[in-house]
Design a protein around this motif. Structure first.
Motif, short mmCIF file in Angstrom:
data_model
loop_
_atom_site.label_atom_id
_atom_site.label_comp_id
_atom_site.label_asym_id
_atom_site.label_seq_id
_atom_site.Cartn_x
_atom_site.Cartn_y
_atom_site.Cartn_z
N LEU A 255 69.26 65.10 84.75
CA LEU A 255 69.23 63.95 83.79
C LEU A 255 70.10 63.68 82.85
CD1 LEU A 255 65.29 62.93 83.81
CD2 LEU A 255 67.25 61.82 85.24
N ARG A 256 70.70 62.67 82.61
CA ARG A 256 71.66 62.38 81.45
C ARG A 256 70.93 62.48 80.03
NH1 ARG A 256 75.98 57.69 81.36
NH2 ARG A 256 77.35 58.82 82.71
N ASP A 257 69.93 61.74 79.79
CA ASP A 257 69.32 61.38 78.60
C ASP A 257 68.13 62.42 78.52
OD1 ASP A 257 71.20 59.45 78.47
OD2 ASP A 257 69.59 58.40 79.54
N GLU A 258 67.90 63.28 79.23
CA GLU A 258 66.68 63.98 78.81
C GLU A 258 66.92 65.68 79.44
OE1 GLU A 258 61.78 63.48 79.04
OE2 GLU A 258 63.46 62.17 78.11
N ASN A 259 66.29 66.44 79.00
CA ASN A 259 66.61 67.81 79.35
C ASN A 259 65.59 68.16 80.55
OD1 ASN A 259 67.36 70.35 79.52
ND2 ASN A 259 66.25 71.09 77.68
N LEU A 260 66.15 67.57 81.70
CA LEU A 260 65.44 67.79 82.89
C LEU A 260 66.02 67.85 83.98
CD1 LEU A 260 62.32 67.82 83.81
CD2 LEU A 260 62.56 65.36 84.60
N GLN A 261 66.06 69.00 85.09
CA GLN A 261 66.61 69.18 86.18
C GLN A 261 65.90 69.16 87.26
OE1 GLN A 261 69.22 72.75 86.15
NE2 GLN A 261 70.45 71.77 84.97
N VAL A 262 66.37 68.85 88.38
CA VAL A 262 65.60 69.06 89.75
C VAL A 262 66.44 69.62 90.91
CG1 VAL A 262 64.76 67.71 91.74
CG2 VAL A 262 63.98 67.06 89.57
N ASP A 263 66.14 70.54 91.57
CA ASP A 263 66.74 71.16 92.66
C ASP A 263 66.30 70.27 94.03
OD1 ASP A 263 68.22 72.38 94.51
OD2 ASP A 263 67.17 74.42 94.29
N PHE A 264 67.19 69.35 94.48
CA PHE A 264 66.51 68.39 95.34
C PHE A 264 66.54 69.26 96.72
CE2 PHE A 264 68.11 64.93 92.62
CZ PHE A 264 67.13 64.40 92.74
N ALA A 265 67.24 70.41 96.83
CA ALA A 265 67.02 71.17 97.97
C ALA A 265 65.82 71.76 98.29
CB ALA A 265 68.10 72.42 98.02
N SER A 266 65.13 71.88 97.13
CA SER A 266 63.51 72.81 97.29
C SER A 266 62.67 71.72 97.35
CB SER A 266 63.26 73.27 96.06
OG SER A 266 63.18 72.36 95.10
N VAL A 267 62.73 70.32 97.39
CA VAL A 267 61.88 69.29 97.44
C VAL A 267 62.07 68.33 98.69
CG1 VAL A 267 61.09 69.39 95.20
CG2 VAL A 267 62.60 67.85 95.83
N THR A 268 63.16 68.85 99.54
CA THR A 268 63.45 67.90 100.84
C THR A 268 63.65 68.70 102.16
OG1 THR A 268 65.99 68.36 100.06
CG2 THR A 268 64.72 66.10 99.30
N THR A 269 63.85 68.00 103.04
CA THR A 269 64.17 68.47 104.39
C THR A 269 65.65 67.98 104.61
OG1 THR A 269 63.43 66.61 105.84
CG2 THR A 269 61.76 68.13 105.06
N PRO A 270 66.16 68.81 105.57
CA PRO A 270 67.61 68.20 105.76
C PRO A 270 67.57 66.72 106.51
CG PRO A 270 67.29 70.53 106.73
CD PRO A 270 65.70 69.89 106.24
#
Lengths: 250, 250
Positions: free
Chosen positions: B200-215
């Motif tokens: 996120l630009r404005d907050e110290n937060l990252q997500v690794d979408f690979a770990s929460v999605t299916t292909p």
């Protein structure tokens, strides 16, 4: 059968106590819940197709004191229509630049009205069909929003046409007043000065209303079953329509 | 100016990450927030005239993973209309037995359309007037709900009539598709396999979408300003209308 809860007050009031009483009954009424709060002309409508026992949305409503003069809540046990968000009461529509919120307890048989106007059901319940038909007939009867007395007169003509199809306990509000129609099971009371203590029937919870009110406050509560064990609830007669304004029946 | 967030996905997806990014900007946009989630044909609409920074309703949205294929959110900085619940976006109406949810960023000057149909504003914003006019014109153009391509064609004819009155960035959905119109400031991207990390630009937060999605997952995100610092956001051209279905532009 579902359960209804309505509140009409002369000053913005929270319904945390009464909603907690209603949600306690959600074990048998596990097919969703909803609650609509008017704030002036605006509406907050929370719906969930999970039980009010488990829903984080219900938890929010029980702990966040949203103050409103008109509230309609419903916990659902499906009789017609699958368990889905679009079948969850209360339903909301706009007519004459006002929002209308509606919830129904009962079961209408063979009710397939001709809906030729601007109100079409999104889900597949008898209840939403009844609401759309009511909105359509109100729209035909008045060109713009009439006063509460006139609306009550029109609604009194429309109610029997729904009631003859089956059980039709309902709550309806447009933010100005709350209309309640009793068919088989609906109760009401008015809380006003001098306020006293009340205890929920189904949960070990008491409130001393004197400590959270002013002498000017007045609130009418309408519910399928009496929510408290130590107050004088009055039953609606079959086919009785009542309108509540500023916390009292008119 | 307000800020918009839209999400369109091919599988029910939560928006906690993106909504957190939006809510971070609520310091300057303190005049209310709202978010609408479609679940099939049903809608959950949460609105609050408190800032998304402080509202317990916003807190619920940030922590309760409501999964949806169509989401529209808005944080408001009032330009027209007082701060009140009835002026809080998104707005909702029913047409052809489908709910429609709409949010607007911008400012329409001298826009007083003739609203002779079944859609009347409840509040007093240019945005709700624009939505009611859109619904009225759609209702005139089609007798029942047309397919997405036809709706897009009709909307493409209507957008310039609103845009010529001023800034008109908007998001609209009926649960089948999400339409986005850019005027001055609107961006979009598609997240799909292979998913990667985003911050996120404005907050110290990252997500690794690979770990929460299916292909197979695919999701389009539309926002006033890019929400992340390390993804390829594309800007809408002035007057550009895009329709998103199953997580991709059509």
């Amino acid at each position: 059968m579902c359960q209804l809860l309505g509140m009409n007050a002369n000053t913005p009031t929270d319904v945390m106590f009464s909603f907690t009483g209603l949600a306690t009954r959600a074990d048998e009424h596990k097919d969703g819940f909803g609650i609509g709060f008017f704030e002036d002309k605006g509406v907050r409508l929370f719906v969930d197709h999970h039980s009010a026992r488990q829903s984080p949305v219900a938890e929010l409503v029980k702990t966040y004191p949203i103050r409103s003069k008109q509230v309609i809540a419903h916990i659902r046990k499906a009789t017609q229509g699958v368990v889905a968000l679009e079948n969850t009461h209360p339903f909301q529509r706009e007519l004459w630049g006002r929002y209308w919120v509606f919830a129904h307890n009962g079961d209408l048989k063979n009710f397939e009205p001709r809906l030729h106007g601007a109100f079409k059901p999104v889900g597949c319940t008898d209840s939403e069909r009844a609401f759309c038909w009511l909105m359509q007939e109100l729209a035909k009867s008045h060109a713009s929003v009439p006063d509460v007395a006139e609306l009550t007169h029109t609604l009194a003509e429309l109610m029997p046409q729904l009631h003859r199809h089956g059980t039709f306990n309902m709550l309806l509000s447009n933010g100005q007043a709350l209309w309640a129609h009793g068919s088989t099971k609906l109760h009401w009371l008015v809380r006003q000065h001098p306020f006293r203590r009340a205890a929920l029937r189904d949960e070990n919870l008491q409130v001393d209303f004197a400590s959270v009110t002013t002498p000017q406050d007045r609130v009418a509560v309408i519910a399928t079953e009496p929510l408290t064990s130590d107050e004088d609830w009055q039953a609606f007669a079959p086919g009785e329509l009542r309108v509540f304004v500023d916390g009292a029946p008119r």
